[in-house]
Design an enzyme around this catalytic site. Structure first.
Site, PDB file in Angstrom:
ATOM      1  N   HIS A  59       0.656  -1.237  -0.039  1.00 47.01           N
ATOM      2  CA  HIS A  59      -0.035   0.062  -0.043  1.00 47.01           C
ATOM      3  C   HIS A  59       0.784   1.287   0.034  1.00 47.01           C
ATOM      4  O   HIS A  59       0.510   2.245  -0.902  1.00 47.01           O
ATOM      5  CB  HIS A  59      -0.927  -0.039   1.059  1.00 47.01           C
ATOM      6  CG  HIS A  59      -1.914   1.137   1.564  1.00 47.01           C
ATOM      7  ND1 HIS A  59      -3.014   1.294   0.608  1.00 47.01           N
ATOM      8  CD2 HIS A  59      -1.947   2.350   2.078  1.00 47.01           C
ATOM      9  CE1 HIS A  59      -3.493   2.295   0.769  1.00 47.01           C
ATOM     10  NE2 HIS A  59      -2.897   3.085   1.652  1.00 47.01           N
ATOM     11  N   HIS A 108     -10.065   3.387  -0.515  1.00 49.90           N
ATOM     12  CA  HIS A 108     -10.089   2.552   0.767  1.00 49.90           C
ATOM     13  C   HIS A 108     -11.156   1.747   0.922  1.00 49.90           C
ATOM     14  O   HIS A 108     -11.919   1.365   1.802  1.00 49.90           O
ATOM     15  CB  HIS A 108     -10.821   3.845   1.816  1.00 49.90           C
ATOM     16  CG  HIS A 108     -10.066   3.974   3.141  1.00 49.90           C
ATOM     17  ND1 HIS A 108     -10.662   4.034   4.312  1.00 49.90           N
ATOM     18  CD2 HIS A 108      -8.917   4.160   3.362  1.00 49.90           C
ATOM     19  CE1 HIS A 108      -9.789   4.245   5.373  1.00 49.90           C
ATOM     20  NE2 HIS A 108      -8.449   4.182   4.807  1.00 49.90           N
TER      21      HIS A 108
END
Length: 766
Positions: A59, A108
C-alpha cells in the site's frame, strides 16, 4: 505487534543479533527482513521493524507497481499547466488567472468492507488531508463505488454503510459531493471498491510541500490524539487478499471525526496564510512512520523525534503501536523556532491540540550518503536510528512475472454477435426498459440524495450531470469540471483498450460540460500482484493509460494503486478508475445533460460514429448475462475532436445540452436526458437495435440552440466529427421511429423502470 517484555533499544539490538522478531506477521518477506538488517548493519529494533513493515507494504511502497507506473512520467506529455507532478501528496495544475488546482483519488476498499461506515468516512477524511497538505482549500469531493450484486446480503450490509460514511463525513466538513460512479458486479462481492476524490483550490504562491528543510526547525504534531485504531492497516488490510487466515488478522479500522477535521482544515489554512509552516505532511496510512520518514527524506535527511511526547488516547500504547497507528485527523508540520509560539497560538485559537515532538537535524556527509538519519527516543532511550530514505524511497521494487491469462482468447472468441437480438418493436422496447432498470444503469439517487451537492455555494453542475463543476471563487466565472470513470467489463476483455475506454469516457464527460480536459488522476484497483494473470492486466492497463494521456496531452498528476482486491483465488474485474479535470473560462456557458422544457422543438444530433460494438456492453450483460468479445474500439483522435467541438459549442452558445454515450448506449442517454429534464424526444433510426445499444466511444447527443443548427454542424465538419440528425426534443415520451415501425415509452414508464431498483432493495428513504 505484541509488546516486548523489555524496551527494545538500538543498544539492545546491537548486542542481541539473534533475537527473533515477528517480521512475517507484519507482512514482510524473509528477504526483505534480511535487507533491513543489511541496511542497518544489525537487526532492527521492534520500533524500526514497525516502520519498515508499513513503509515497505504494498500500500505504501508500490513495490509491485513502480516498474509500470514509471511510464506515466516517461510518457508524460509536455504540459505548461503542470506545477507539481507525481511524488507529492497530490498533483497541482495551473488553471489560469493565478489559480492552481490540486486533485487526487485514492482507495479505501478493504477497510470499507470490514467496517463500511468508518472505512468510507476515513477514506474521505484522508483524501481531504492530502489536498490540504498542498496548501489548498478543499472545495469538493467525488466517489467511485463498486459493489457485489445489488440484492446480495453482503451488498445490503456494505453499501448503506459506505454511503452513510461518505455522506456523514463530507456533509459535516461542508464539502459538496459533485459526482462519481456506482456499479455492481458479482466479482465485487466481499471486495467493494470505495475510491474517493478531492479537489482543492489555491493561488500559485500558496503551494506547500512535504519536506523538512532547515536544521533546527521544530517538528510539530497537531490534530487528534493517537489511539489504537487502524494499527497495521496499511500492511495488513491493503496488502493481502481476504481469506480465512486474513480474517483473523484484521485490525480495527480507523475512526473518523469530521468535526475535528473541519477545525484542522481551517487551522491549517490560517497557518499557511500566516507563513508559519515550511513543510507539512498528513498522517494517513502508516501514521507517524510515514510522516517522519517522508518529511526527513525530502528535506535535509535528519530528524530527531521524542516519541513519548506524542499525545495518546490510550496510555497503554507501545512505541511500535504509536508508529503504526493510523488514527485520523492528524498532521505533522515543520516550523521555524522563531515562529513556534505563533504556530501554537493559532492552533489554540482553533482548539486544535499541537505538540512539539522533535526537530530537524544536521547530517554528516557520511550519513547523507546512507540516506540521512532519523533518530527516535522513548523516555530517553534510542529506539530508532535509521536512514529515512531507505524506508520512504528505497524500498523493494519487484518485477513481478506476468502472463496473458489462458482464458483471454476464449473471451475474445465468445463474440456477442451470436446472441439473439430482439425481433419485434415490443421486444426492443422491453429490452430498453430492462437495461434502464439494471443496477449499473439505473437512477443512483438513493445514494446521491444522501450527499449535499451545493454547500459552499460554488457548485455549478453535480450529479446526475455528466461531470461535476465548481466555480473557483466568488469573484470569478472561471471553473473546473471533474469526472471519474472506469469499466471493469471492458478491462476484463482487454485491459489496454478497456482502460483507454474508461479514460476516454471521463475525458468526454468533462468535455460534455463545456470544459477542456487538462490533467488526470487514477485509482488502479486490481487483484493480487502475485498472480501473473493479474499483473498482466495491470501492465496492460497502465500502458494503455500512459499511451492515451500522451496522445491527448493530459499528464497523470498522481493517484493510487490498490492490489489484493480478491477473496481467495477470486479477483475483481481489473478496475482502473480514471479522474479527469478540465477548465472552463466561464461557468455560465456550461452544458447540462437534460433536455429541459425550454428546449421544445430543439434539433437533436448524434455526434460521432456508431459501430456494431456490443462486447462488454450493458445490453449483453443485462439481457444475456454475457461477457465476451472485444470492448469498443478507442479512437483518441476522435475523442480529442469531439471534445473540442463540445467545448467550442458551449463557448459560442451553439448547443443547449450535451450528454455523452457510454453504459447503455444511445438508449440510456436519451432516457436519462428526458428524465433529467422532464421532457421527451422523438428520434428516427436506421438500425434501431445497433444504434440504441452499441457502446461505441467518442459519441455524444447534443441539442442545438434554435437557429444555430448550421453553425453547429459546420463546427463538426471543420473538426471531422461525424454527425447525424436524430430528431427533436419535446413531448412526454421517448419515441423511436424506424423504416418499418417504431415504439414509444412514456416518461412515467421510463421513470418507473429507472428509479425503482435501489429503493426496492435498500428502502425508500436514502
Amino acid at each position: 505487534m505484541s509488546e516486548a517484555p523489555h524496551l527494545d533499544t538500538v543498544a539492545t539490538a546491537e548486542t542481541t543479533p539473534d533475537t527473533p522478531l515477528p517480521y512475517a506477521e507484519l507482512g514482510m518477506a524473509g528477504d526483505e527482513y534480511a535487507r533491513v538488517r543489511a541496511i542497518l548493519g544489525r537487526r532492527p529494533t521492534s520500533a524500526e521493524l514497525a516502520i519498515y513493515s508499513v513503509m515497505w507494504s504494498e500500500h505504501c511502497s508500490y513495490k509491485s507497481s513502480k516498474v509500470h507506473l514509471r511510464q506515466f512520467g516517461e510518457k508524460a506529455p509536455d504540459s505548461d499547466a503542470l506545477l507539481v507532478g507525481m511524488g507529492e501528496n497530490a498533483g497541482v495544475v495551473d488553471v489560469g488567472d493565478g489559480y492552481a488546482v490540486t486533485f487526487k483519488i485514492e482507495s479505501h476498499n478493504h477497510p470499507s468492507y470490514v467496517e463500511p461506515h468508518q472505512g468510507a468516512a476515513t477514506g474521505v477524511g484522508g483524501i481531504v488531508r492530502d489536498i490540504l497538505t498542498m496548501g489548498a482549500r478543499p472545495v469538493a469531493v467525488m466517489d467511485a463505488l463498486r459493489f457485489g450484486p445489488v440484492d446480495a446480503p453482503d451488498t445490503r450490509r456494505v453499501l448503506p454503510g459506505v454511503v452513510s460514511g461518505i455522506s456523514f463525513y463530507g456533509n459535516c466538513l461542508g464539502l459538496p459531493n459533485i459526482g462519481g460512479e456506482l456499479g455492481f458486479a458479482p466479482g465485487y462481492a466481499a471486495n467493494p471498491l470505495v475510491n474517493a476524490l478531492c479537489v482543492g483550490v489555491m493561488r500559485h504562491d500558496d503551494i506547500t510541500l512535504a519536506q523538512a528543510p532547515g536544521p533546527g526547525n521544530k517538528v510539530v504534531l497537531f490534530g487528534a490524539t493517537t489511539g489504537p485504531d487502524g494499527i497495521g492497516g496499511a500492511s495488513v488490510l491493503a496488502s493481502a487478499s481476504f481469506d480465512d487466515e486474513s480474517q483473523a488478522k484484521r485490525p480495527s479500522v480507523q475512526v473518523g471525526d469530521p468535526f475535528l477535521e473541519k477545525l484542522l482544515v481551517e487551522c491549517s489554512l490560517e497557518l499557511f496564510r500566516e507563513g508559519l509552516v515550511v513543510g507539512i505532511q498528513d498522517l494517513g496510512a502508516a501514521g507517524v512512520s510515514c510522516s517522519t520518514t517522508e518529511l526527513a527524506a525530502a528535506g535535509t535527511g535528519g530528524m530527531r523525534i521524542e516519541l513519548d511526547r506524542v499525545p495518546l488516547r490510550d496510555s497503554r500504547l507501545t512505541p511500535e503501536e504509536i508508529l503504526m497507528s493510523e488514527s485520523q485527523e492528524r498532521m505533522m508540520a515543520i516550523v521555524e523556532p522563531g515562529r513556534l509560539d505563533a504556530f501554537m497560538a493559532t492552533c489554540e485559537r482553533w482548539n486544535v491540540l499541537a505538540t512539539e515532538i522533535g526537530e530537524v537535524t544536521e547530517v554528516t556527509a557520511e550519513e547523507e550518503k546512507r540516506g540521512g538519519r532519523l533518530v527516535m527516543s522513548w523516555h530517553g532511550e534510542t529506539i530508532v536510528d535509521m536512514p529515512p530514505r531507505t524506508a520512504s524511497d528505497e524500498g523493494p521494487v519487484y518485477e513481478r512475472p506476468y502472463t496473458r491469462p489462458v482464458d483471454q482468447d476464449a473471451l475474445h472468441e465468445d463474440d456477442p454477435a451470436r446472441l439473439p437480438r430482439p425481433e419485434t418493436d415490443d421486444e426492443l422496447r422491453a429490452q430498453l426498459l430492462r437495461v434502464l432498470a439494471s443496477p449499473g444503469v439505473c437512477d443512483p439517487r438513493w445514494v446521491t440524495e444522501q450527499y449535499d451537492h451545493y454547500v459552499r455555494g460554488n457548485t455549478v453542475l453535480a450529479t446526475p450531470d455528466d461531470g461535476g463543476m465548481v466555480r473557483l471563487s466568488d469573484d470569478t466565472t472561471r471553473g473546473i469540471a471533474l469526472a471519474t470513470d472506469g469499466n471493469g467489463r471492458y478491462t476484463r476483455l482487454d485491459p489496454y483498450t478497456g482502460t483507454q475506454a474508461g479514460y476516454a469516457e471521463a475525458f468526454r464527460n468533462v468535455a460534455a460540460t463545456g470544459a477542456r480536459p487538462l490533467a488526470v488522476t487514477d485509482c488502479l484497483n486490481f487483484g493480487s500482484p502475485e498472480d501473473p494473470g493479474v499483473m498482466w492486466q495491470f501492465a496492460e492497463s497502465t500502458r494503455g493509460l500512459a499511451d492515451a494521456c500522451e496522445v491527448l496531452g493530459t499528464p497523470v498528476t498522481g493517484g493510487n494503486v490498490s492490489f489484493y482486491n480478491q477473496t481467495g483465488e477470486t479477483a475483481i474485474h481489473p478496475t482502473p478508475v480514471i479522474g479527469v479535470l478540465g477548465v472552463i473560462d466561464d461557468v455560465t456557458t456550461r452544458l447540462r445533460s437534460a433536455f429541459g422544457h425550454g428546449l421544445d422543438g430543439a434539433r437533436l444530433y448524434l455526434l460521432g460514429e456508431t459501430r456494431a460494438e456490443l462486447g462488454g456492453s450493458a445490453w449483453a450483460d443485462v439481457v444475456h448475462g454475457h461477457l465476451g468479445g472485444h470492448p469498443p474500439r478507442v479512437d483518441l483522435t476522435a475523442e480529442a475532436s469531439l471534445a473540442e467541438v463540445l467545448a467550442t459549442a458551449a463557448e459560442e452558445g451553439l448547443a443547449t445540452m450535451a450528454h455523452d454515450l457510454s453504459d447503455g448506449g444511445l438508449a440510456a442517454a436519451l432516457a436519462e436526458s428526458a428524465l433529467r429534464g422532464g421532457v421527451g424526444c422523438e428520434v428516427r433510426l436506421e438500425d434501431p437495435f445497433t444504434e440504441l445499444f452499441s457502446e461505441s466511444t467518442a459519441r455524444a447527443v447534443v441539442a442545438a440552440r434554435p437557429g444555430a443548427e448550421t453553425a453547429l454542424t459546420g463546427l463538426c465538419s471543420r473538426h471531422d466529427v461525424p454527425f447525424t440528425t436524430l430528431g427533436t426534443v419535446g413531448g412526454s415520451s421517448l419515441v423511436v421511429r424506424h423504416a418499418s415501425g417504431g415504439f414509444a415509452v412514456t416518461l412515467d414508464e421510463l421513470r418507473e423502470a429507472h428509479a425503482a431498483k435501489l429503493p426496492a432493495v435498500f428502502g425508500d428513504d436514502g
